[in-house]
Write a protein that holds these residues in place. Sequence first.
Motif, PDB file in Angstrom:
ATOM      1  N   ALA A  21       0.849  -1.204   0.000  1.00 17.72           N
ATOM      2  CA  ALA A  21       0.000   0.000   0.000  1.00 17.72           C
ATOM      3  C   ALA A  21       0.880   1.248   0.000  1.00 17.72           C
ATOM      4  O   ALA A  21       1.902   1.293   0.683  1.00 17.72           O
ATOM      5  CB  ALA A  21      -0.926  -0.004   1.209  1.00 17.72           C
ATOM      6  N   PRO A  22       0.496   2.273  -0.759  1.00 14.45           N
ATOM      7  CA  PRO A  22       1.279   3.511  -0.772  1.00 14.45           C
ATOM      8  C   PRO A  22       1.047   4.335   0.487  1.00 14.45           C
ATOM      9  O   PRO A  22       0.052   4.149   1.192  1.00 14.45           O
ATOM     10  CB  PRO A  22       0.755   4.237  -2.005  1.00 14.45           C
ATOM     11  N   SER A  51       8.315  -2.358 -15.365  1.00 15.96           N
ATOM     12  CA  SER A  51       8.469  -1.395 -16.456  1.00 15.96           C
ATOM     13  C   SER A  51       7.425  -0.288 -16.410  1.00 15.96           C
ATOM     14  O   SER A  51       7.545   0.702 -17.126  1.00 15.96           O
ATOM     15  CB  SER A  51       8.392  -2.110 -17.804  1.00 15.96           C
ATOM     16  N   ALA A  52       6.389  -0.444 -15.576  1.00 15.49           N
ATOM     17  CA  ALA A  52       5.342   0.585 -15.492  1.00 15.49           C
ATOM     18  C   ALA A  52       4.551   0.420 -14.206  1.00 15.49           C
ATOM     19  O   ALA A  52       4.455  -0.671 -13.647  1.00 15.49           O
ATOM     20  CB  ALA A  52       4.398   0.495 -16.688  1.00 15.49           C
ATOM     21  N   PHE A  53       3.989   1.545 -13.766  1.00 13.68           N
ATOM     22  CA  PHE A  53       3.007   1.549 -12.679  1.00 13.68           C
ATOM     23  C   PHE A  53       1.720   2.142 -13.212  1.00 13.68           C
ATOM     24  O   PHE A  53       1.736   3.007 -14.090  1.00 13.68           O
ATOM     25  CB  PHE A  53       3.493   2.380 -11.481  1.00 13.68           C
ATOM     26  N   HIS A  54       0.609   1.697 -12.668  1.00 17.06           N
ATOM     27  CA  HIS A  54      -0.709   2.180 -13.069  1.00 17.06           C
ATOM     28  C   HIS A  54      -1.399   2.651 -11.792  1.00 17.06           C
ATOM     29  O   HIS A  54      -1.757   1.831 -10.944  1.00 17.06           O
ATOM     30  CB  HIS A  54      -1.505   1.063 -13.755  1.00 17.06           C
ATOM     31  N   VAL A  55      -1.527   3.973 -11.632  1.00 17.35           N
ATOM     32  CA  VAL A  55      -2.058   4.588 -10.411  1.00 17.35           C
ATOM     33  C   VAL A  55      -3.504   5.001 -10.668  1.00 17.35           C
ATOM     34  O   VAL A  55      -3.781   5.765 -11.594  1.00 17.35           O
ATOM     35  CB  VAL A  55      -1.219   5.818 -10.005  1.00 17.35           C
ATOM     36  N   THR A  56      -4.418   4.496  -9.835  1.00 19.55           N
ATOM     37  CA  THR A  56      -5.843   4.805  -9.992  1.00 19.55           C
ATOM     38  C   THR A  56      -6.361   5.512  -8.756  1.00 19.55           C
ATOM     39  O   THR A  56      -6.220   5.004  -7.643  1.00 19.55           O
ATOM     40  CB  THR A  56      -6.659   3.520 -10.238  1.00 19.55           C
ATOM     41  N   THR A  57      -6.930   6.706  -8.952  1.00 20.62           N
ATOM     42  CA  THR A  57      -7.599   7.422  -7.871  1.00 20.62           C
ATOM     43  C   THR A  57      -9.091   7.413  -8.171  1.00 20.62           C
ATOM     44  O   THR A  57      -9.511   7.627  -9.308  1.00 20.62           O
ATOM     45  CB  THR A  57      -7.111   8.878  -7.748  1.00 20.62           C
ATOM     46  N   VAL A 103      -5.174   3.206  -5.459  1.00 19.55           N
ATOM     47  CA  VAL A 103      -4.536   1.896  -5.610  1.00 19.55           C
ATOM     48  C   VAL A 103      -3.560   2.002  -6.772  1.00 19.55           C
ATOM     49  O   VAL A 103      -3.686   2.882  -7.620  1.00 19.55           O
ATOM     50  CB  VAL A 103      -5.542   0.743  -5.875  1.00 19.55           C
ATOM     51  N   TYR A 104      -2.595   1.094  -6.800  1.00 21.02           N
ATOM     52  CA  TYR A 104      -1.701   1.048  -7.959  1.00 21.02           C
ATOM     53  C   TYR A 104      -1.300  -0.392  -8.223  1.00 21.02           C
ATOM     54  O   TYR A 104      -1.382  -1.246  -7.337  1.00 21.02           O
ATOM     55  CB  TYR A 104      -0.481   1.953  -7.771  1.00 21.02           C
ATOM     56  N   SER A 113       0.453  -6.894 -12.169  1.00 23.35           N
ATOM     57  CA  SER A 113       0.204  -7.437 -10.833  1.00 23.35           C
ATOM     58  C   SER A 113      -1.231  -7.198 -10.394  1.00 23.35           C
ATOM     59  O   SER A 113      -1.961  -6.415 -11.005  1.00 23.35           O
ATOM     60  CB  SER A 113       1.131  -6.766  -9.818  1.00 23.35           C
ATOM     61  N   SER A 114      -1.600  -7.824  -9.303  1.00 23.63           N
ATOM     62  CA  SER A 114      -2.837  -7.464  -8.616  1.00 23.63           C
ATOM     63  C   SER A 114      -2.641  -6.068  -8.048  1.00 23.63           C
ATOM     64  O   SER A 114      -1.513  -5.668  -7.753  1.00 23.63           O
ATOM     65  CB  SER A 114      -3.112  -8.426  -7.457  1.00 23.63           C
ATOM     66  N   PRO A 115      -3.722  -5.295  -7.870  1.00 23.16           N
ATOM     67  CA  PRO A 115      -3.544  -3.943  -7.312  1.00 23.16           C
ATOM     68  C   PRO A 115      -3.144  -3.981  -5.839  1.00 23.16           C
ATOM     69  O   PRO A 115      -3.423  -4.947  -5.130  1.00 23.16           O
ATOM     70  CB  PRO A 115      -4.921  -3.301  -7.495  1.00 23.16           C
ATOM     71  N   SER A 116      -2.498  -2.921  -5.406  1.00 24.73           N
ATOM     72  CA  SER A 116      -2.159  -2.755  -3.991  1.00 24.73           C
ATOM     73  C   SER A 116      -3.445  -2.634  -3.190  1.00 24.73           C
ATOM     74  O   SER A 116      -4.528  -2.432  -3.745  1.00 24.73           O
ATOM     75  CB  SER A 116      -1.329  -1.481  -3.805  1.00 24.73           C
ATOM     76  N   ALA A 117      -3.309  -2.707  -1.883  1.00 27.33           N
ATOM     77  CA  ALA A 117      -4.448  -2.387  -1.020  1.00 27.33           C
ATOM     78  C   ALA A 117      -4.802  -0.921  -1.240  1.00 27.33           C
ATOM     79  O   ALA A 117      -3.927  -0.095  -1.504  1.00 27.33           O
ATOM     80  CB  ALA A 117      -4.083  -2.639   0.440  1.00 27.33           C
ATOM     81  N   GLY A 118      -6.072  -0.596  -1.163  1.00 28.61           N
ATOM     82  CA  GLY A 118      -6.501   0.786  -1.340  1.00 28.61           C
ATOM     83  C   GLY A 118      -6.177   1.630  -0.125  1.00 28.61           C
ATOM     84  O   GLY A 118      -6.252   1.164   1.006  1.00 28.61           O
ATOM     85  N   VAL A 119      -5.797   2.868  -0.371  1.00 32.31           N
ATOM     86  CA  VAL A 119      -5.520   3.826   0.699  1.00 32.31           C
ATOM     87  C   VAL A 119      -6.514   4.967   0.560  1.00 32.31           C
ATOM     88  O   VAL A 119      -6.674   5.539  -0.509  1.00 32.31           O
ATOM     89  CB  VAL A 119      -4.072   4.348   0.610  1.00 32.31           C
TER      90      VAL A 119
END
Length: 168
Positions: A21-22, A51-57, A103-104, A113-119
């Motif tokens: 989690a971020p 090679s990449a991150f995908h950040v979703t708000t 999440v990212y 990957s699976s997404p991180s835990a949501g913050v």
Amino acid sequence: GPWVLLSTSTEQALVPLQPTAPLITNVSSTSAVATWTLPSLAAMGRRPPISAFHVTTSMSADTAAADDDDATTTVDIYTGFHHNEPFSFSLSGLLPATNYTLVYSASNTEGTSSPSAGVFFVTDVSTPGVPGVPAVVGSTNTSLTFSWSASAPNGLPVGKGEGEVCTN
């Protein structure tokens, strides 16, 4: 002749591990900073490098209008990060006094990957915007009636407005 079974192991998926989690810091009325640490190459084992991150708000349902196309935003990041180092990503264009979840996920040449835990975080309240220019819309011998457009609330409803008339 007899068959000999040499191996029964299956290949582990080589997509990145689920990210941690971020940490959300420096929250203002319109921005915030998300920070996380990339895994070391040793911790990734045989997985190809990220090679990449995908950040979703996403705005929480109680703050996003039903027809709000901007309720969820995803940004893809392809540069500026290194394994085994902290990475910070600045979020901008957020709305004041709004609930968000971030999440990212991480990608490499094998997939995502699976997404991180949501913050969850809430942007700060901002002062109301400037109201419109008053215009006289009515008058008598002893009174004037004015009208103006309301100021943008910037997160919270405007409770009241005050004005002053000067005479010479």
